[in-house]
Design a protein around this motif. Structure first.
Motif, PDB file in Angstrom:
ATOM      1  N   UNK A 119       0.824  -1.206   0.000  1.00 14.38           N
ATOM      2  CA  UNK A 119       0.000   0.000   0.000  1.00 14.38           C
ATOM      3  C   UNK A 119       0.859   1.257   0.000  1.00 14.38           C
ATOM      4  N   UNK A 120       1.957   1.216   0.743  1.00 13.71           N
ATOM      5  CA  UNK A 120       2.865   2.356   0.794  1.00 13.71           C
ATOM      6  C   UNK A 120       3.451   2.643  -0.584  1.00 13.71           C
ATOM      7  N   UNK A 121       3.896   1.600  -1.261  1.00 12.05           N
ATOM      8  CA  UNK A 121       4.466   1.778  -2.600  1.00 12.05           C
ATOM      9  C   UNK A 121       3.414   2.263  -3.598  1.00 12.05           C
ATOM     10  N   UNK A 122       2.196   1.744  -3.464  1.00 10.45           N
ATOM     11  CA  UNK A 122       1.148   2.067  -4.446  1.00 10.45           C
ATOM     12  C   UNK A 122       0.627   3.486  -4.300  1.00 10.45           C
ATOM     13  N   UNK A 123       0.498   3.969  -3.058  1.00 11.97           N
ATOM     14  CA  UNK A 123      -0.199   5.231  -2.833  1.00 11.97           C
ATOM     15  C   UNK A 123       0.680   6.314  -2.207  1.00 11.97           C
ATOM     16  N   UNK A 124       1.997   6.068  -2.133  1.00 10.12           N
ATOM     17  CA  UNK A 124       2.947   7.080  -1.673  1.00 10.12           C
ATOM     18  C   UNK A 124       2.620   7.570  -0.266  1.00 10.12           C
ATOM     19  N   UNK A 125       2.347   6.616   0.622  1.00  9.67           N
ATOM     20  CA  UNK A 125       2.100   6.915   2.028  1.00  9.67           C
ATOM     21  C   UNK A 125       3.018   6.011   2.848  1.00  9.67           C
ATOM     22  N   UNK A 126       3.713   6.562   3.827  1.00 13.58           N
ATOM     23  CA  UNK A 126       4.620   5.764   4.644  1.00 13.58           C
ATOM     24  C   UNK A 126       3.870   4.634   5.341  1.00 13.58           C
ATOM     25  N   UNK A 127       4.482   3.464   5.394  1.00 14.53           N
ATOM     26  CA  UNK A 127       3.848   2.311   6.038  1.00 14.53           C
ATOM     27  C   UNK A 127       3.564   2.590   7.510  1.00 14.53           C
ATOM     28  N   UNK A 128       4.425   3.400   8.157  1.00 15.64           N
ATOM     29  CA  UNK A 128       4.204   3.724   9.568  1.00 15.64           C
ATOM     30  C   UNK A 128       2.951   4.565   9.786  1.00 15.64           C
ATOM     31  N   UNK A 129       2.433   5.157   8.721  1.00 16.26           N
ATOM     32  CA  UNK A 129       1.230   5.985   8.828  1.00 16.26           C
ATOM     33  C   UNK A 129      -0.044   5.191   8.561  1.00 16.26           C
ATOM     34  N   UNK A 130       0.074   3.883   8.406  1.00 18.27           N
ATOM     35  CA  UNK A 130      -1.076   3.036   8.107  1.00 18.27           C
ATOM     36  C   UNK A 130      -1.476   2.222   9.326  1.00 18.27           C
ATOM     37  N   UNK A 131      -2.751   1.992   9.479  1.00 18.49           N
ATOM     38  CA  UNK A 131      -3.271   1.149  10.565  1.00 18.49           C
ATOM     39  C   UNK A 131      -4.592   0.539  10.123  1.00 18.49           C
ATOM     40  N   UNK A 132      -4.913  -0.610  10.682  1.00  9.24           N
ATOM     41  CA  UNK A 132      -6.147  -1.301  10.314  1.00  9.24           C
ATOM     42  C   UNK A 132      -7.356  -0.697  11.025  1.00  9.24           C
ATOM     43  N   UNK A 133      -8.412  -0.453  10.257  1.00 11.98           N
ATOM     44  CA  UNK A 133      -9.721  -0.172  10.841  1.00 11.98           C
ATOM     45  C   UNK A 133     -10.522  -1.466  10.964  1.00 11.98           C
ATOM     46  N   UNK A 134     -10.326  -2.361  10.022  1.00 15.51           N
ATOM     47  CA  UNK A 134     -11.054  -3.623  10.036  1.00 15.51           C
ATOM     48  C   UNK A 134     -10.303  -4.616   9.157  1.00 15.51           C
ATOM     49  N   UNK A 135     -10.386  -5.878   9.522  1.00 15.87           N
ATOM     50  CA  UNK A 135      -9.797  -6.951   8.730  1.00 15.87           C
ATOM     51  C   UNK A 135     -10.692  -8.164   8.902  1.00 15.87           C
ATOM     52  N   UNK A 136     -11.226  -8.671   7.798  1.00 21.14           N
ATOM     53  CA  UNK A 136     -12.188  -9.764   7.899  1.00 21.14           C
ATOM     54  C   UNK A 136     -12.118 -10.656   6.673  1.00 21.14           C
ATOM     55  N   UNK A 137     -12.717 -11.833   6.798  1.00 18.10           N
ATOM     56  CA  UNK A 137     -12.735 -12.810   5.716  1.00 18.10           C
ATOM     57  C   UNK A 137     -14.193 -13.020   5.301  1.00 18.10           C
ATOM     58  N   UNK A 138     -14.490 -12.725   4.036  1.00 19.30           N
ATOM     59  CA  UNK A 138     -15.873 -12.741   3.550  1.00 19.30           C
ATOM     60  C   UNK A 138     -16.081 -13.857   2.546  1.00 19.30           C
ATOM     61  N   UNK A 139     -17.323 -14.319   2.482  1.00 23.00           N
ATOM     62  CA  UNK A 139     -17.704 -15.386   1.563  1.00 23.00           C
ATOM     63  C   UNK A 139     -18.860 -14.927   0.682  1.00 23.00           C
TER      64      UNK A 139
END
Length: 460
Positions: free
Chosen positions: A180-200
């Motif tokens: 995500x950092x490489x794709x959108x030019x945002x430092x990885x340290x500035x990223x955090x999860x709001x939600x993570x889930x597995x959908x069917x």
């Protein structure tokens, strides 16, 4: 800063943001969905396999809404196996601001490998075992995703999956944040999860029913929506040959004319990764949905990723939300107009527009000689028999048409994608927050602390 995905250190909020956060409903009950979202969705066309050579950027034919000089662009890099699709520009030339160039990083959708074949197979097996044991995929969950219920389970509900994805396993968070950092030019340290889930997603039966004889209430698609996060991703876990249809559909790509030369892009604006283990990275503010699965089961790992506010421009998202809200107002008044028209037509009124009396006339200023002399202006007089002119009603109908609403929605989306990310030289300083150790304390009935941490006995 090391990103841990261990269950104990995964920083997910206790109360998740709903999937529709910062968004507005797109399709009211009275408005038919696009054909791709009907119960009996069309089967997607098949496309030839990806050529085994580096492709040069390809320009796709665009919709009538787009600027002809900025049609969507497709790039494929053979070495990284990364596909990039840049959504077209919808902003009229009269509204273009050179301070916010197109395309921004958020105009791009990236499809790239993120998990190996072995990792994907193992994660899919873990997900299915957890779902079967806990019946997680037996019903749509509206408690976490209120307006857009999904058949899923949160990753932190499974200690085994959390451990596998964490630092003691494949270090997925470090991997996906790096992408995500490489794709959108945002430092990885500035990223955090709001939600993570597995959908069917499971195909409906021959009769179009999603509830089977065992009472399982599944889903075969997800309507257009915007996520509560600036960045989002979807990792395909099931092999493409295990289902038909599916994929992530983007409103901005729905009118792109498909000629078969871009294998991952299928009609109507749906991105289908070429293999299991590929991730689709995009801005969560791009209007998107889950395209209908017509056969089999499609399982995906989905993440909503927050970007530290130092990277974003104040007011950009708020302005966009106001504009999307104005579309809701247009739809509201048109529903009122239609309701009144149908009621009067049942009573024998065959006019093209209803007779809409102004009921709040008594609260409006009256056109008196005194008011004219004081204000030097006149105003039409409204009385108990005043009605809204047909030209105004026709304008209400026209402004609420599906084409007009969609055009405004895409223009607003394009403008927001240009403006919301700050250039690196305008971003604020990083604030390093260190979490202290949590201590359990006791409270009496009056809320007074009875248990103290060591060294605090003398505190007042």
């Amino acid at each position: 800063m090391q990103h841990s995905f261990d269950r104990s250190s995964l920083q997910l909020p206790t109360t998740m943001l709903s999937i529709e956060a910062f968004s507005t409903p797109i399709f009211p009950a009275a408005m038919p969905l696009h054909s791709s979202f009907q119960r009996h969705g069309h089967l997607l066309h098949s496309y030839p396999p990806l050529n085994n050579h580096r492709q040069s950027p390809k320009t796709l034919l665009s919709s009538t809404f787009t600027n002809q000089d900025t049609d969507p662009i497709f790039n494929y890099d053979e070495e990284s196996r990364c596909h990039v699709i840049t959504v077209p520009s919808f902003l009229p030339n009269t509204q273009i601001n050179d301070d916010f160039p197109y395309p921004s990083p958020l105009h791009k959708i990236h499809v790239l490998p993120i998990l190996s074949t072995e990792e994907t197979s193992h994660l899919l097996a873990l997900a299915r075992n957890h779902a079967n044991e806990n019946k997680s995929w037996n019903q749509q969950d509206s408690s976490r995703h209120v307006s857009y219920p999904t058949v899923d389970f949160a990753i932190d509900e499974s200690a085994e999956i959390s451990e596998y994805l964490g630092n003691n396993g494949i270090k997925f968070q470090e991997r996906i944040f790096g992408a995500l950092s490489d794709a959108f030019d945002v430092d990885a340290d500035d990223l955090s999860f709001l939600d993570l889930f597995c959908a069917s997603y499971e195909a409906a039966d021959g009769g179009g029913q999603l509830t089977d004889e065992e009472g399982r209430d599944t889903m075969d698609r997800l309507e257009f929506h915007r996520d509560g996060s600036l960045l989002s991703f979807t990792v395909l876990l099931t092999p493409p040959e295990g289902f038909e249809g599916g994929g992530t559909i983007f409103d901005a790509l729905r009118d792109v004319h498909i000629d078969g030369t871009v294998p991952i892009l299928k009609s109507p604006g749906t991105i289908n990764p070429p293999e299991a283990g590929f991730a689709t990275l995009h801005s969560g503010k791009l209007l998107h949905g889950g395209h209908v699965v017509t056969k089999g089961q499609r399982v995906v790992l989905v993440g909503f990723v927050s970007v530290d506010e130092r990277n974003t421009r104040d007011g950009a998202l708020g302005d966009a939300t106001k504009e999307w809200g104005r579309n809701d107002v247009r739809l509201f008044w048109d529903r009122r107009r239609l309701s009144l028209l149908k009621k009067q037509q049942r009573a024998g009124n065959n006019q093209s527009q209803p007779t809409w009396r102004i009921k709040n006339w008594r609260y409006l200023p009256k056109d008196t000689s005194e008011r004219r002399s004081e204000k030097n202006e006149g105003r039409s007089y409204f009385g108990p028999h005043s009605i809204i002119p047909h030209k105004v009603l026709e304008s209400i109908e026209r402004r609420a048409s599906q084409e007009s609403i969609r055009k405004r929605r895409l223009i607003t989306e394009d403008k927001m994608l240009r403006e919301i990310l700050l250039p690196r030289n305008e971003r604020g300083e990083k604030v390093n927050m260190q979490m202290g150790e949590w201590k359990e304390v006791e409270f009496d009935m009056d809320g007074l602390i009875l248990g103290w941490e060591e060294g605090n006995e003398g505190a007042n």
